[in-house]
Design a protein around this motif. Structure first.
Motif, PDB file in Angstrom:
ATOM      1  N   ARG A 126      -7.014   3.157   4.264  1.00 39.27           N
ATOM      2  CA  ARG A 126      -7.178   1.669   3.517  1.00 39.27           C
ATOM      3  C   ARG A 126      -6.250   0.094   4.096  1.00 39.27           C
ATOM      4  N   LEU A 173       0.985  -1.413  -0.052  1.00 39.43           N
ATOM      5  CA  LEU A 173      -0.491  -0.109  -0.153  1.00 39.43           C
ATOM      6  C   LEU A 173       0.549   0.908   0.060  1.00 39.43           C
ATOM      7  N   ASN A 202      -3.312   6.029   3.173  1.00 38.24           N
ATOM      8  CA  ASN A 202      -3.412   5.175   3.402  1.00 38.24           C
ATOM      9  C   ASN A 202      -3.106   3.965   4.492  1.00 38.24           C
TER      10      ASN A 202
END
Length: 248
Positions: free
Chosen positions: A225, A209, A222
């Protein structure tokens, strides 16, 4: 690349052809201080095993520009029941260079005692490892790494379940390795520690990521996610359709 300690090209790692790390590509430069972070089950320890040669890639290649390497698995993977002393376990750090049955010299023992002194274990040489606390055992494992004298050092959760003083002392040792130009790659959970001590980070949740400057990789977007990714390895996941023959 001449300055690469590690080069990963489209690496997939897993078990029984079920991937735990998906198509990872990137370069670890010589002298990097790199943290690998991500959710539980995200493939962090699996990646370290692949880099260490303990796990063969399902596809892709891992090339080492810095050899030999020193690998410290999670302390939970070490059995304390084996009847070995602190000094003798430290001396096993010489095995990669001397061989399993290589002779141990007086100079080797002095080097081991010096390493134990550096990690704060002077006077513990004859103690059985089963008598050590978690922090003391981790100090011992760092002493063993010192004797390996490797340009590439891999650490899997080196600061888990130990006291703050031990963490501080071991961070100083790691900073010294970095100042010597060694490459250090560590799997970690503590993001505050990562932000304070690691200039580069790989955020891994099976898929990469983010990989680069820590301040950029550990962005809120990030991390959000990463939190959305599955937190456990799915043993029943389908095989990866892109898996091809691995390149050693």
């Amino acid at each position: 690349m001449a300055d690469a300690a590690l080069t990963l090209h489209d690496v997939t790692l897993g078990y029984d052809r079920h991937p735990a790390v998906h198509h990872l590509s990137g370069t670890v430069e010589k002298g990097d201080l790199l943290a690998i972070v991500g959710p539980n089950g995200g493939g962090k320890s699996t990646l370290l095993k692949g880099i260490a040669g303990r796990l063969r890639p399902l596809s892709g290649s891992i090339r080492h520009g810095a050899k030999p390497l020193a690998y410290m698995p999670q302390v939970a993977d070490l059995s304390r029941d084996f009847p070995v002393s602190v000094l003798d376990l430290a001396l096993t750090g010489l095995c990669p260079r001397r061989g399993l049955f290589g002779g141990i010299s007086k100079e080797d023992r002095e080097r081991a005692r010096t390493a134990l002194e550096r990690v704060g274990l002077t006077g513990f040489e004859s103690r059985a490892i089963r008598t050590l606390s978690g922090g003391q055992l981790q100090r011992l494992l760092f002493a063993r790494l010192m004797l390996q004298d490797a340009p590439l050092i891999l650490l899997d959760e080196p600061f888990t379940a130990i006291d703050a003083r031990t963490i501080e002392d071991l961070l100083h040792i790691m900073a010294h390795w970095h100042a010597e130009g060694r490459t250090v790659v560590a799997v970690l959970h503590d993001l505050v520690l990562v932000r304070d001590h690691f200039p580069k980070t790989l955020l891994l949740a099976r898929d990469p990521l983010g990989w680069g400057a820590t301040r950029d990789v550990l962005s809120e977007a990030n991390l959000a996610r990463a939190r959305q990714m599955a937190e456990a390895f799915d043993r029943f996941a389908a095989e990866c359709g892109r898996i091809t023959k691995a390149v050693a």
